[in-house]
Write a protein that holds these residues in place. Structure first.
Motif, mmCIF file in Angstrom:
data_model
loop_
_atom_site.group_PDB
_atom_site.id
_atom_site.type_symbol
_atom_site.label_atom_id
_atom_site.label_comp_id
_atom_site.label_asym_id
_atom_site.label_seq_id
_atom_site.Cartn_x
_atom_site.Cartn_y
_atom_site.Cartn_z
ATOM 1 N N LEU A 177 -4.273 -4.438 0.999
ATOM 2 C CA LEU A 177 -3.118 -5.304 1.255
ATOM 3 C C LEU A 177 -2.447 -5.049 2.602
ATOM 4 N N VAL A 178 -3.032 -4.200 3.440
ATOM 5 C CA VAL A 178 -2.386 -3.895 4.723
ATOM 6 C C VAL A 178 -2.541 -5.067 5.693
ATOM 7 N N PRO A 179 -1.582 -5.225 6.620
ATOM 8 C CA PRO A 179 -1.702 -6.280 7.640
ATOM 9 C C PRO A 179 -2.717 -5.863 8.707
ATOM 10 N N VAL A 211 -5.295 3.195 8.476
ATOM 11 C CA VAL A 211 -4.457 3.737 7.406
ATOM 12 C C VAL A 211 -5.248 4.734 6.567
ATOM 13 N N GLN A 212 -6.492 4.387 6.251
ATOM 14 C CA GLN A 212 -7.342 5.276 5.450
ATOM 15 C C GLN A 212 -7.595 6.595 6.165
ATOM 16 N N GLU A 213 -7.871 6.513 7.464
ATOM 17 C CA GLU A 213 -8.128 7.728 8.251
ATOM 18 C C GLU A 213 -6.895 8.623 8.292
ATOM 19 N N ALA A 265 -6.298 7.458 -6.127
ATOM 20 C CA ALA A 265 -6.870 6.223 -6.678
ATOM 21 C C ALA A 265 -5.933 5.043 -6.465
ATOM 22 N N ALA A 266 -4.637 5.262 -6.669
ATOM 23 C CA ALA A 266 -3.647 4.196 -6.470
ATOM 24 C C ALA A 266 -3.617 3.752 -5.017
ATOM 25 N N PHE A 267 -3.788 4.703 -4.119
ATOM 26 C CA PHE A 267 -3.795 4.382 -2.699
ATOM 27 C C PHE A 267 -5.004 3.509 -2.350
ATOM 28 N N ARG A 268 -6.168 3.841 -2.905
ATOM 29 C CA ARG A 268 -7.384 3.074 -2.612
ATOM 30 C C ARG A 268 -7.270 1.634 -3.086
ATOM 31 N N THR A 324 0.826 -1.209 0.000
ATOM 32 C CA THR A 324 0.000 0.000 0.000
ATOM 33 C C THR A 324 0.859 1.258 0.000
ATOM 34 N N MET A 325 1.998 1.196 0.681
ATOM 35 C CA MET A 325 2.831 2.370 0.884
ATOM 36 C C MET A 325 3.969 2.496 -0.136
ATOM 37 N N THR A 326 3.941 1.689 -1.189
ATOM 38 C CA THR A 326 5.048 1.688 -2.147
ATOM 39 C C THR A 326 5.291 3.066 -2.753
ATOM 40 N N VAL A 327 4.223 3.706 -3.243
ATOM 41 C CA VAL A 327 4.373 5.015 -3.881
ATOM 42 C C VAL A 327 4.849 6.051 -2.867
#
Length: 250
Positions: free
Chosen positions: A196-198, A170-172, A188-191, A89-92
């Motif tokens: 995939l987050v733990p 994470v979303q908040e 959009a990429a984040f959504r 999720t945090m790649t970018v």
């Protein structure tokens, strides 16, 4: 009799050994640093870094403020490791953080005396009219600060309720720190990657050092958040003073 050539050869060999020794020592230091970070956890290391950073309080004279560049970048580097544990999720965001760290590191290496204080960098680029242009150091500082905002918001949520749904946490954190400044492509990429987050417990377990308990790590997260909040508040006061607080992604 020792001839000049022999002396020269001895000196060259000694210098080469010194260089090799210096490289080996540097490699050992880096390895020891990595081991130390692993053994103490990123959270503990971040607490230590914050202890040497100058706290800039709201209302202080921003012209005279001091934010040491190297410790700040060390703190951001630790945030990189925290982002790694969240997953793809945090790649970018991780790539952005890394690029901005490198940008400031290059400036620091090229002129350490003038770039050792991040506020001086902001002053110089603002005076020259370059702070908001291209790949400026000021913009790198802004986005690194926002990444710290995100990490702080996420850890704050987890410190209040360690059993919270990690996806929601994470979303908040993203909504209140990064989304207002991101374009629709990044959002959009984040959504898409958010699924995939733990889970929250697994995430906190990943942050622990080998000998730490879950409860100990949770308490350390609370300490880190309590240190980050006023530090980041001070930075945002400085960014506002230089009219950099509302910069959006291109």
């Amino acid at each position: 009799m020792v001839t000049p050539l022999i002396v020269s050869n001895i000196y060259s060999q000694s210098r080469d050994k010194t260089r090799r020794g210096g490289r080996r020592e540097s490699e050992r230091n880096e390895a020891e640093k990595s081991t130390e970070i692993r053994s103490s956890s990123e959270i503990s290391s971040a607490i230590e870094e914050l202890s040497v950073l100058v706290l800039v309080k709201p209302g202080d004279n921003h012209e005279a403020a001091l934010i040491p560049t190297k410790p700040f970048l060390s703190l951001c580097y630790l945030v990189l490791q925290v982002l790694d544990k969240i997953g793809p999720t945090m790649t970018v965001l991780r790539q952005d953080v890394q690029q901005n760290i490198k940008r400031l590191e290059m400036v620091l290496e090229s002129n350490s005396s003038l770039s050792s204080n991040l506020v001086e960098i902001l002053k110089t680029e603002t005076r020259e009219g370059n702070a908001k242009k291209g790949a400026s150091c000021s913009k790198a500082f802004v986005w690194l600060t926002r990444s710290l905002d995100f990490a702080s918001a996420l850890l704050l949520t987890l410190s209040r309720d360690s059993g919270i749904n990690m996806e929601e946490a994470v979303q908040e954190a993203y909504n209140i720190t990064l989304k207002p400044w991101h374009g629709w492509i990044s959002s959009a990429a984040f959504r898409v990657a958010l699924k995939l987050v733990p889970d929250s417990k697994s995430f906190i377990d990943l942050l622990k050092a080998n000998d730490e308990s879950y409860d100990t790590q949770t308490e350390k997260i609370k300490i880190l958040v309590s240190l980050l909040a006023p530090f980041l508040e001070g930075i945002h006061c400085i960014l506002k003073a230089y009219d950099l607080n509302n910069l959006k992604a291109a």
